[in-house]
Write an enzyme that holds these catalytic residues in place. Structure first.
Site, short mmCIF file in Angstrom:
data_model
loop_
_atom_site.label_atom_id
_atom_site.label_comp_id
_atom_site.label_asym_id
_atom_site.label_seq_id
_atom_site.Cartn_x
_atom_site.Cartn_y
_atom_site.Cartn_z
N ASP A 77 -21.71 29.38 -41.63
CA ASP A 77 -21.75 28.27 -40.68
C ASP A 77 -22.95 28.37 -39.75
O ASP A 77 -22.94 29.14 -38.78
CB ASP A 77 -20.45 28.25 -39.87
CG ASP A 77 -20.29 26.98 -39.05
OD1 ASP A 77 -21.21 26.13 -39.09
OD2 ASP A 77 -19.26 26.82 -38.38
N ASP A 287 -26.14 21.71 -40.05
CA ASP A 287 -24.87 22.43 -39.93
C ASP A 287 -24.27 22.67 -41.31
O ASP A 287 -23.71 21.77 -41.93
CB ASP A 287 -23.90 21.60 -39.07
CG ASP A 287 -22.59 22.31 -38.80
OD1 ASP A 287 -22.43 23.46 -39.24
OD2 ASP A 287 -21.71 21.71 -38.16
#
Length: 433
Positions: A77, A287
């Site tokens: 992430d 992201d």
């Protein structure tokens, strides 16, 4: 940043460019690749393993943690700082990290300087649990949360053991869909001081996600491979204000967003809506922890209208105004179940300062699992309205990063992009080509 739970996920092939000297958590790396097994796992509803997360598909890597070593699976992430693991509450719980059986595990007390590190992932002011340990809590856009304490332990990657990595040892939480058991945790990869890549002192890392076979590679250090064509670099946004801004994440990979093209047509979007305002709202973040791409309202509406105009007569509208996929994707179509490929579609190109990202063909539409209308399946446009999620930002998800070599150059504050067949890149790197 979506609202639905994980149905299945990919496990990445990890390649670490290592040979490490660790002293006071500072590392120097030379070219010595370590290759991990490439696996794909089904995570549909009913499986015994689930991620307490809000993405239909997540990118995951496999590591070893503790002494003796325990296998863990962590979501990659780039939008998060604090890495965390699910920690066992009971000896009857399997597949989670068990700190009791790790001799190298050390909880972080409230008095430790680590506990006062400035990060959005820790409560401010610092809070302590009843045992005087540093309390940690993280929350996500789907209202799910994880809570526990900060800790340190050895992280092992292909024989490389790095001591004293700070992470959250999470033993409680809540989820919007009630699925909290699961894969072991999350690997925070943004530019914050507690992120994994910062603690490991890597100057850069790259990944490449295949759209063909659920494979991919993650590489730390310089690629230095002859078949990788020259990258186009776009600088990270540096806010001039010395004060914290309410909607701006200073440790995100935030890019200068300059425009959108549909086919050959450049949308008429004022630059003022593509750049952060005085509050920080409107930044554009890369992201990997989010599946799809979400745009602020005016940009999303312009893209939606132009895509509809250019596909009129090619795609059949779903005809259900109240149907919204993942809470933010309201442009959906009916496509016959017997149809094995999409008709010709206009390429959507995201324009950044010095680089661009083109989204075409199968990456423009996504079949919604379980949704059938007679002989048709429901397929939604893979861009959504971030304002419907309550997010004041543009978010570039990993679905649109497929078949792009993505390099995150922390040393030079930039992101590099190049179009690559990522399934072939994975095979070449495994073979050492």
């Amino acid at each position: 940043m979506g609202t639905q739970k994980l149905y299945f996920f990919w496990i990445f092939c990890l390649i670490f460019i290592c040979s490490v000297f660790v002293q006071s958590k500072q590392s120097n790396y030379t070219n010595n690749p370590v290759i991990f097994e490439l696996i794909a796992k089904d995570m549909r509803r009913g499986s015994t393993q689930r991620l307490p997360f809000h993405h239909n598909v997540s990118l995951t890597v496999s590591l070893l943690v503790g002494t003796p070593r325990q296998p863990v699976t962590m979501v990659l992430d780039t939008g998060s700082e604090l890495s965390w693991l699910h920690c066992k509450k009971s000896p009857d719980v399997n597949s989670l990290f068990d700190p009791v059986h790790s001799t190298s595990y050390n909880p972080v007390p409230c008095t430790s300087p680590v506990c006062s590190t400035r990060t959005r992932d820790l409560t401010i002011p610092v809070s302590c649990d009843p045992r005087k340990l540093c309390h940690a809590m993280v929350g996500y856009a789907d209202m799910s949360t994880m809570e526990g304490t900060l800790a340190m332990d050895n992280f092992v990657m292909g024989g490389l053991s790095v001591p004293g990595v700070v992470f959250g040892c999470m033993d409680s939480g809540s989820s919007s869909s009630g699925d909290d058991s699961g894969t072991t945790g999350l690997l925070g990869m943004n530019r914050g001081s507690l992120s994994f890549v910062t603690q490991m002192n890597y100057p850069k890392f790259s990944y490449c996600i295949s759209g063909q076979d659920s494979s991919g590679v993650l590489l730390f250090g310089d690629a230095n491979v002859p078949w990788l064509k020259e990258l186009s670099y776009t600088p990270l946004v540096q806010m001039s204000s010395p004060y914290p801004l309410p909607y701006f994440d200073r440790v995100a990979y935030s890019l200068h967003f300059e425009g959108i093209k549909v086919g050959t047509k450049l949308l008429n979007l004022p630059q003022s809506i593509l750049q952060p305002d005085h509050t920080g709202a409107g930044q554009t973040m890369v992201d990997s922890g989010t599946q799809f791409t979400f745009l602020l309202g005016p940009a999303y509406t312009a893209l939606k209208n132009e895509f509809l105009a250019q596909t009129k007569g090619t795609l059949r509208d779903l005809g259900e105004p109240n149907f919204v996929f993942q809470g933010a994707m309201d442009l959906c179509f009916r496509i016959p179940l017997s149809q094995t490929s999409y008709p010709p579609l206009p390429t959507v190109t995201l324009l950044f300062q010095g680089a661009e990202m083109s989204v075409s063909t199968e990456r423009l539409l996504y079949r919604v699992p379980g949704e059938v209308r007679g002989p048709d399946g429901v397929h939604c446009f893979t861009f959504g309205n971030s304002e419907l999620l309550g997010a004041e930002a543009y978010i570039i998800g990993h679905h649109h990063q497929q078949n792009m070599w993505m390099e995150f150059d922390l040393q030079n504050s930039r992101v590099g992009l190049a179009e690559v067949r990522c399934d072939l890149a994975s095979k070449k790197l495994v073979l050492g080509l």
